[in-house]
Design a protein around this motif. Structure first.
Motif, PDB file in Angstrom:
ATOM      1  N   ARG A 150      51.166  51.103  19.416  1.00 45.41           N
ATOM      2  CA  ARG A 150      50.958  50.311  20.226  1.00 45.41           C
ATOM      3  C   ARG A 150      49.289  50.055  20.571  1.00 45.41           C
ATOM      4  N   ARG A 151      48.611  51.145  20.669  1.00 49.28           N
ATOM      5  CA  ARG A 151      47.336  51.219  21.163  1.00 49.28           C
ATOM      6  C   ARG A 151      46.244  50.644  19.788  1.00 49.28           C
ATOM      7  N   LEU A 152      46.994  51.234  18.642  1.00 51.56           N
ATOM      8  CA  LEU A 152      46.214  50.914  17.182  1.00 51.56           C
ATOM      9  C   LEU A 152      46.224  49.352  17.163  1.00 51.56           C
ATOM     10  N   ARG A 153      47.349  48.864  17.561  1.00 53.15           N
ATOM     11  CA  ARG A 153      47.413  47.312  17.323  1.00 53.15           C
ATOM     12  C   ARG A 153      46.557  46.682  18.373  1.00 53.15           C
ATOM     13  N   ALA A 154      46.485  47.127  19.781  1.00 55.10           N
ATOM     14  CA  ALA A 154      45.671  46.660  20.685  1.00 55.10           C
ATOM     15  C   ALA A 154      44.160  46.796  20.076  1.00 55.10           C
TER      16      ALA A 154
END
Ligand SMILES: Nc1ncnc2c1ncn2[C@@H]1O[C@H](COP(=O)(O)OP(=O)(O)OP(=O)(O)O)[C@@H](O)[C@H]1O
Ligand SMILES: [Mg+2]
Length: 310
Positions: A214-218
């Motif tokens: 989720r954070r990598l996508r952010a």
């Protein structure tokens, strides 16, 4: 993409490894440690990937820097045994060398001299080769100070403009890119393939792979595959998300397992297989790699890896 000359062009770390097995954790306590084996081998994330890709039967080119020294001669001489287009360039620096100390359970520690890898910059990139590949794969992102940042963005832009898909694997030290550069980098990456430790360093998330993704996508990433060592991998790519379990194996030396995994995943992608089959193939290749001493050489053919999947 049959119209492209290469399946994968790999860019990044190349070095000589001296692999010592086994070395006890308290090696610094005594004066001399006697080991069963100390072997000179090829290593470095990009070089490991290229060797595995070639062994799988992919059409592969490799770009990096070797020194104008005797170690550089040894490196290029050993590399010439593989069906790889060697686009490595030489500079007046010392060839990078890594002392790999492998513990008896397979965990490893490195003593690393990085000079030739630090010399790698955009001017060493063969642009035509990048344009002529189905995939560009960078091995060792964040430990390539001459390329990380502006040079890397230019390289990824070059690839994407030519329809060359991009894959990034990382290496972490104390150094980290600023958030804006990281975002620029990940948003130009088709497949981000960090290990669990690297995903943690990139995102600050401690252990939940779904939250790491989720954070990598952010941060701009699209498809993420997180390598989880003995737990297999976490795939969030091409419409699938979840853990893909590992292949059982007897772990001897984990050096290069991640590079083998990435190479096998990209090979599988170039065959057009669905994402789960690609991940299972990569897990199988990783499990073969950890049964083998050294950073590469465990994989001999695609058939060998497919047999492990079954
Ligand atoms: N003990 C194990 N049993 C089964 N498979 C393993 C084991 N260790 C590693 N693998 C396979 O190899 C892959 C890569 O391993 P790992 O996550 O250790 O990569 P890494 O940290 O990038 O390694 P390196 O950077 O040293 O090459 C895993 O995702 C898994 O598929
Ligand atoms: Mg790795």
């Amino acid at each position: 993409m049959a119209d492209k000359k290469y399946d994968v062009v790999v860019v990044g770390l190349q070095c000589i490894d001296i692999v010592c097995t086994p070395v006890a954790h308290n090696v610094m306590d005594g004066e001399t440690t006697v080991v069963d084996s100390a072997r000179l081998m090829l290593g470095g994330d990009a070089q490991n990937q290229a060797i595995t890709l070639a062994s799988l039967g992919a059409r592969v080119a490799l770009m990096g820097v070797a020194g104008n020294d005797r170690l550089g001669d040894v490196l290029l001489n050993q590399l010439s045994a593989f069906p790889i287009d060697i686009l490595t360039r030489r500079e007046d620096v010392n060839t990078s060398i890594s002392l790999v100390l492998v513990e008896d359970k397979g965990d490893r520690h490195f003593v690393y001299q990085p000079q030739s890898n630090q010399a790698l910059s955009y001017r060493h990139i063969d642009e035509d080769a990048v344009r002529n590949a189905a995939f560009l794969s960078v091995g060792g992102c964040l430990t390539l100070p001459g390329l990380d940042g502006e040079g890397m963005l230019r390289l990824l832009d070059l690839a994407r403009k030519a329809g060359t898909r991009t894959a990034l694997d990382f290496n972490v030290t104390d150094y980290m890119l600023d958030r804006a550069t990281l975002k620029a980098l990940l948003s130009r990456t088709d497949y981000a393939l960090p290990s669990e430790v690297e995903a943690r360093a990139l995102t600050g998330e401690g252990k939940d792979p779904a939250e790491m993704v989720r954070r990598l996508r952010a941060l701009g990433a699209t498809n993420c595959i997180i390598k989880l060592g003995g737990k297999g991998c976490y795939v969030a790519a091409d419409g699938y998300e979840g853990i893909v379990p590992p292949c059982p194996c007897r772990c001897l030396d984990t050096t290069g397992a991640g590079d083998t995994f990435v190479a096998a995943f990209l090979y599988a992608r170039t065959r057009g297989w669905d994402i789960l089959r690609c991940a299972r193939f990569a897990n199988a290749a990783g499990s073969i790699a950890v049964e083998h001493a050294g950073a590469n050489g465990g994989i001999r053919s695609a058939a060998q890896v497919e047999a492990r999947m079954a």
